[in-house]
Design an enzyme around this catalytic site. Structure first.
Site, mmCIF file in Angstrom:
data_model
loop_
_atom_site.group_PDB
_atom_site.id
_atom_site.type_symbol
_atom_site.label_atom_id
_atom_site.label_comp_id
_atom_site.label_asym_id
_atom_site.label_seq_id
_atom_site.Cartn_x
_atom_site.Cartn_y
_atom_site.Cartn_z
ATOM 1 N N SER A 125 31.729 1.300 -17.663
ATOM 2 C CA SER A 125 31.996 -0.111 -17.379
ATOM 3 C C SER A 125 33.492 -0.343 -17.194
ATOM 4 O O SER A 125 34.319 0.334 -17.820
ATOM 5 C CB SER A 125 31.491 -0.946 -18.559
ATOM 6 O OG SER A 125 31.974 -2.260 -18.483
ATOM 7 N N TYR A 150 30.220 -2.346 -28.364
ATOM 8 C CA TYR A 150 29.597 -1.961 -27.088
ATOM 9 C C TYR A 150 30.629 -1.303 -26.173
ATOM 10 O O TYR A 150 30.414 -0.204 -25.643
ATOM 11 C CB TYR A 150 28.979 -3.179 -26.385
ATOM 12 C CG TYR A 150 28.829 -2.983 -24.905
ATOM 13 C CD1 TYR A 150 27.801 -2.207 -24.397
ATOM 14 C CD2 TYR A 150 29.756 -3.530 -24.000
ATOM 15 C CE1 TYR A 150 27.688 -1.975 -23.039
ATOM 16 C CE2 TYR A 150 29.656 -3.303 -22.653
ATOM 17 C CZ TYR A 150 28.614 -2.524 -22.163
ATOM 18 O OH TYR A 150 28.530 -2.295 -20.820
ATOM 19 N N LYS A 154 31.295 2.859 -24.643
ATOM 20 C CA LYS A 154 31.554 3.333 -23.269
ATOM 21 C C LYS A 154 32.811 4.211 -23.244
ATOM 22 O O LYS A 154 32.842 5.266 -22.601
ATOM 23 C CB LYS A 154 31.718 2.146 -22.312
ATOM 24 C CG LYS A 154 30.440 1.333 -22.129
ATOM 25 C CD LYS A 154 29.325 2.132 -21.524
ATOM 26 C CE LYS A 154 28.016 1.392 -21.433
ATOM 27 N NZ LYS A 154 26.869 2.248 -21.131
HETATM 28 C C1 UD1 Z 1 30.252 -8.717 -20.004
HETATM 29 C C2 UD1 Z 1 30.932 -7.897 -21.036
HETATM 30 C C3 UD1 Z 1 31.221 -6.547 -20.466
HETATM 31 C C4 UD1 Z 1 29.922 -5.898 -20.072
HETATM 32 C C5 UD1 Z 1 29.167 -6.788 -19.121
HETATM 33 C C6 UD1 Z 1 27.772 -6.235 -18.970
HETATM 34 C C7 UD1 Z 1 32.133 -9.512 -22.445
HETATM 35 C C8 UD1 Z 1 33.456 -9.975 -22.890
HETATM 36 N N1 UD1 Z 1 32.137 -8.566 -21.485
HETATM 37 O O1 UD1 Z 1 31.113 -8.829 -18.889
HETATM 38 O O2 UD1 Z 1 31.854 -5.736 -21.426
HETATM 39 O O3 UD1 Z 1 30.160 -4.650 -19.478
HETATM 40 O O4 UD1 Z 1 29.036 -8.094 -19.643
HETATM 41 O O5 UD1 Z 1 27.031 -7.013 -18.109
HETATM 42 O O6 UD1 Z 1 31.124 -9.983 -22.915
HETATM 43 N N2 UD1 Z 1 30.531 -17.118 -18.079
HETATM 44 C C9 UD1 Z 1 30.475 -18.488 -18.211
HETATM 45 N N3 UD1 Z 1 29.362 -19.055 -18.756
HETATM 46 C C10 UD1 Z 1 28.288 -18.314 -19.169
HETATM 47 C C11 UD1 Z 1 28.342 -16.907 -19.034
HETATM 48 C C12 UD1 Z 1 29.488 -16.351 -18.488
HETATM 49 O O7 UD1 Z 1 31.411 -19.201 -17.832
HETATM 50 O O8 UD1 Z 1 27.315 -18.883 -19.668
HETATM 51 C C13 UD1 Z 1 31.722 -16.512 -17.473
HETATM 52 C C14 UD1 Z 1 32.460 -15.567 -18.403
HETATM 53 O O9 UD1 Z 1 33.417 -16.266 -19.158
HETATM 54 C C15 UD1 Z 1 33.080 -14.593 -17.400
HETATM 55 C C16 UD1 Z 1 32.097 -14.563 -16.238
HETATM 56 O O10 UD1 Z 1 31.285 -15.731 -16.391
HETATM 57 O O11 UD1 Z 1 34.269 -15.118 -16.918
HETATM 58 C C17 UD1 Z 1 31.211 -13.354 -16.264
HETATM 59 O O12 UD1 Z 1 30.623 -13.237 -17.543
HETATM 60 P P1 UD1 Z 1 29.508 -12.164 -17.893
HETATM 61 O O13 UD1 Z 1 28.438 -12.215 -16.875
HETATM 62 O O14 UD1 Z 1 29.120 -12.347 -19.331
HETATM 63 O O15 UD1 Z 1 30.237 -10.770 -17.692
HETATM 64 P P2 UD1 Z 1 31.591 -10.205 -18.346
HETATM 65 O O16 UD1 Z 1 32.076 -11.038 -19.442
HETATM 66 O O17 UD1 Z 1 32.547 -9.951 -17.242
#
Ligand code: UD1
Length: 344
Positions: A125, A150, A154
């Site tokens: 990742s 997690y 990795k």
């Molecule tokens: C997350 C994990 C990452 C992992 C990946 C697996 C964290 C900090 N990182 O990535 O280690 O490999 O998932 O899929 O958890 N967001 C919102 N509202 C929501 C959900 C997400 O605003 O309800 C935003 C988050 O702040 C982020 C973006 O959407 O900026 C993507 O979020 P997400 O899909 O959870 O992925 P990552 O955080 O990048």
């Protein structure tokens, strides 16, 4: 054609990879303990490729079962190892579950092949980069201390794999550092099946649009980014699946870079949360109910990948853009709403 073991092959990325392996002429064999996936996915895969893939249900943490399986299947030439626990929040609450599941399965698999040559593709990742100092981030950027167990699994798994590849002569290993996988197969027959309330952005968006969730909360509006929301490199899951086929092909040919190698698997483009929402609204034709909320602890502000190395050396490049990602995710959400596949 070569038999490829796909661990976690009924999961989100695994199921799409099974389809792409079949399309490329390989025979995928799935091992999955169904801890976070559904047996009905096998029927869905069959609807797409016309054959039901060979399936074995057991936990790769079980040494005896793993060894027996590998011994009974001497014609396996490659392994794509997806099977792992992957919820960041849960890993903070229950780190031992993550260290147990993610390491025992990996080590058992590797131990089953101490002599025979084996090609091995590992699901890593972009989380290994933490908050990168330079964007787009390249594979040579430093690995930063992980903010979750997690993420730590990795990082440590990559170290285990590199040391293993260098110590013994029989392993040829590639770790693929995924950016943010989203979307679903164009048939809408397979896609992401989140367990409970989705933690990731895209399933939360599609579940909100279909009415399963009231509204999306955008985590943070005051980041130092053009629109104040976080930026990620979203990649279509079918492109990601194809990257695994390319990795197997590279290992079969012989990787000139050596026994262990890493590749960024993204599109090279960053989209903010607000841009992702806009793209979803355009693809679905539905306005999304969302509000701004506080930042989520541990979130990286912005990350997107430099994909020069994977383009040149893996011979792979993402073909599908944000519109296809959003429209396929939406088609899948509508399909699953009409044809529920409950997770037992
Ligand atoms: C997350 C994990 C990452 C992992 C990946 C697996 C964290 C900090 N990182 O990535 O280690 O490999 O998932 O899929 O958890 N967001 C919102 N509202 C929501 C959900 C997400 O605003 O309800 C935003 C988050 O702040 C982020 C973006 O959407 O900026 C993507 O979020 P997400 O899909 O959870 O992925 P990552 O955080 O990048």
């Amino acid at each position: 054609m070569s038999k490829i073991l796909v661990t976690g092959g009924t999961g989100y990325i695994g199921s799409h990879t099974v389809v792409e392996l079949h399309n490329a002429g390989y025979t995928p064999v799935i091992v999955d303990n169904l801890s976070n996936s559904n047996i009905k996915i096998l029927d869905q895969i069959e609807k797409i490729i016309g054959v039901k893939p060979e399936f074995h249900q057991f936990d790769l943490c079980d040494v005896a079962k793993t060894t027996a399986f590998i011994e009974a299947n001497p014609d396996i030439t490659g392994i794509i190892h997806f099977a792992a626990s992957k919820a960041v929040g849960e890993s903070v609450v229950d780190p031992l579950k993550y260290y147990h599941n993610n390491f025992f399965s990996l080590i058992n698999l590797l131990n089953s092949y101490r002599e025979k040559p084996i090609n091995f593709v590992f699901s890593s990742s972009c989380t290994v980069y933490g908050e990168p100092d330079v964007l787009p981030v390249t594979e040579s950027a430093p690995v930063k201390k992980s903010t979750s167990p997690y993420g730590n699994t990795k990082q440590i798994a990559e170290e285990i794999l590199e040391e293993t590849a260098n110590a013994y002569g029989n392993y040829n290993i590639v770790a693929l550092r995924y950016f943010n996988p989203v979307g679903a197969h164009e048939t809408a027959l397979i896609g992401e099946l989140p367990n409970g309330v989705p933690q990731n952005l895209l399933p939360f968006i599609t579940q909100t649009a279909i009415g399963k969730r009231e509204k999306l909360t955008v985590f943070g509006s005051d980041y130092d980014t053009p629109d104040g929301s976080c930026i990620r490199d979203y990649i279509h899951v079918v492109d990601l699946a194809k990257a695994h086929v390319a990795a197997i092909k590279l290992l079969e040919k012989g990787n000139p870079n050596g026994k262990f190698d890493v590749f960024n698997i993204g599109t090279g483009n960053g989209y903010s949360v607000l841009e992702a929402i806009k793209a979803f609204e355009k693809a679905s034709g539905k306005p999304l109910n969302y509000e701004f909320g506080p930042r989520r602890e541990g979130d990286v502000i912005q990350v997107w990948g430099d994909v020069t190395k994977s383009t040149k050396e893996l011979g792979w490049k993402a073909q599908l853009g944000i519109d296809e990602m959003m429209s396929s995710a939406w088609a899948w959400e509508q399909y699953i709403n009409e044809n529920p596949l409950p997770l037992d």
